[in-house]
Enzyme design. Structure first.
Site, PDB file in Angstrom:
ATOM      1  N   HIS A 144       0.799  -1.323  -0.118  1.00  0.00           N
ATOM      2  CA  HIS A 144       0.138   0.117   0.008  1.00  0.00           C
ATOM      3  C   HIS A 144       0.792   1.162   0.016  1.00  0.00           C
ATOM      4  O   HIS A 144       1.777   1.552   0.982  1.00  0.00           O
ATOM      5  CB  HIS A 144      -0.778  -0.048   1.242  1.00  0.00           C
ATOM      6  CG  HIS A 144      -1.906   1.111   1.141  1.00  0.00           C
ATOM      7  ND1 HIS A 144      -3.185   1.042   0.566  1.00  0.00           N
ATOM      8  CD2 HIS A 144      -1.898   2.349   1.571  1.00  0.00           C
ATOM      9  CE1 HIS A 144      -3.630   2.131   0.862  1.00  0.00           C
ATOM     10  NE2 HIS A 144      -3.044   3.129   1.130  1.00  0.00           N
ATOM     11  N   CYS A 145       0.587   2.225  -1.190  1.00  0.00           N
ATOM     12  CA  CYS A 145       1.604   3.192  -1.067  1.00  0.00           C
ATOM     13  C   CYS A 145       1.067   4.418  -0.870  1.00  0.00           C
ATOM     14  O   CYS A 145      -0.189   4.759  -1.450  1.00  0.00           O
ATOM     15  CB  CYS A 145       2.224   3.240  -2.779  1.00  0.00           C
ATOM     16  SG  CYS A 145       3.105   4.425  -2.966  1.00  0.00           S
ATOM     17  N   ILE A 146       1.746   5.302   0.185  1.00  0.00           N
ATOM     18  CA  ILE A 146       0.747   6.433   0.514  1.00  0.00           C
ATOM     19  C   ILE A 146       1.118   7.629  -0.556  1.00  0.00           C
ATOM     20  O   ILE A 146       0.089   8.523  -0.947  1.00  0.00           O
ATOM     21  CB  ILE A 146       1.498   6.881   1.820  1.00  0.00           C
ATOM     22  CG1 ILE A 146       2.938   7.162   1.657  1.00  0.00           C
ATOM     23  CG2 ILE A 146       1.071   5.960   3.201  1.00  0.00           C
ATOM     24  CD1 ILE A 146       3.541   7.944   3.046  1.00  0.00           C
ATOM     25  N   VAL A 149      -1.901   6.893  -2.907  1.00  0.00           N
ATOM     26  CA  VAL A 149      -3.145   6.720  -2.277  1.00  0.00           C
ATOM     27  C   VAL A 149      -3.939   5.683  -2.702  1.00  0.00           C
ATOM     28  O   VAL A 149      -5.054   5.531  -2.793  1.00  0.00           O
ATOM     29  CB  VAL A 149      -3.962   8.075  -2.254  1.00  0.00           C
ATOM     30  CG1 VAL A 149      -4.803   8.143  -0.979  1.00  0.00           C
ATOM     31  CG2 VAL A 149      -2.902   9.292  -2.519  1.00  0.00           C
TER      32      VAL A 149
END
Length: 298
Positions: A144-146, A149
């Site tokens: 999950h990549c901030i 998003v």
């Protein structure tokens, strides 16, 4: 009653988490676009844009830099928003991991502890892996990549890699283009334009150089994952696996992510034929290296 109450509470927790992620997502997108805007201002408006009107070799250099910069910027933003707005892939809600009838164990890459996404606590449901940030099971989840998003999974992993690739090329171009201004900051060399241009050029150079170095390491890591047909999660969890049975050879592994149609390799899209033919994009069936599969059946 307790089970229903637990399900409702988990649904509320997921709702609160999603609300926070949407707020964080908006902030991260603003940060990304602000960095792009700042770099654009420094390179195009403050330095190389005015250089178009100086004539001679300087105008030709400025034109070349600006054309290449805008071409890479278009590809960077196209890939970025493709990762942001593309669903990474959903695992069917009625899917269950394959469990060995003799040992009762599931694949270690599938097994997990804690509650499932539906809130049930039965042993068989505990084996389902799901992303706690988005509250569901993601198909071939990488991470999950901030920054985007979103979860990076089967359907947007290619777009994520292309985003890294074009960001690396763009930041490298900016770093090299601003190198003379960075060097002039420490010398008495005269640079045309207001003195503030030199200060912001220095900041932009340092920021882009930092991105070049960090993205380079990230790209090398993901290239190794692609060539072995592995996700980030699997790379950390398959250490106990003597032979990775999804490794089909570097070329077939590459095609599992980028497709077989070379015309689509460097754009965030797939041909209709690839969407039909690539098992990793279809759902739950993934090709296995034949020799390893045969050994496992002995």
């Amino acid at each position: 009653m307790d089970r229903s109450r637990g399900t409702v509470m988990m649904a509320l927790n997921v709702f609160r988490l999603c609300t926070r992620l949407r707020i964080l997502g908006s902030v991260m997108m603003v940060i990304v676009l602000s960095l792009v805007g700042f770099t654009y201002h420094v390179l195009v408006l403050a330095n190389y844009g005015p250089g178009l009107f100086h004539g001679g070799i300087r105008s030709l250099t400025a034109l070349s830099v600006l054309l290449l910069f805008h071409a890479l910027l278009v590809m960077l933003l196209w890939c970025y928003f493709s990762v942001v707005f593309t669903d990474p892939g959903r695992v069917p809600s009625n899917w269950m991991p394959t469990i060995d009838d003799e040992s009762g164990d599931a694949d270690p890459l599938v097994e997990s502890s804690g509650l499932a996404s539906n809130g049930l606590n039965e042993p068989e449901y505990r084996r389902i892996r799901y992303c706690r940030k988005c509250g569901r099971c993601v198909l071939k989840m990488d991470h999950h990549c901030i920054w985007v998003v979103n979860c990076v999974g089967a359907l947007n992993y290619k777009y994520f890699l292309l985003f890294l690739f074009y960001t690396f090329l763009e930041t490298t171009l900016v770093t090299l283009s601003l190198l003379p201004y960075f060097m002039a900051f420490f010398t008495d060399e005269e640079i045309s334009g207001p003195s503030t241009n030199l200060a912001v050029s220095f900041i932009a150079f340092v920021l882009n150089l930092a991105f070049v170095l960090s993205i380079l390491g990230f790209m090398i890591m993901h290239i190794s994952f692609v060539t072995s047909n592995t996700t980030t999660i699997e790379a950390y969890e398959r250490k106990a696996t003597p032979k990775w049975h999804y490794d089909l050879g570097w070329r077939k592994n590459y095609e599992q992510v980028f497709g077989t149609d070379k015309r689509y390799w460097f754009i965030p899209a797939y041909s209709e034929e690839d969407l039909r033919r690539i098992p990793a994009l279809q759902g739950l069936e993934f090709p296995i290296e034949p020799d390893v599969e045969a050994l496992q059946q002995l």
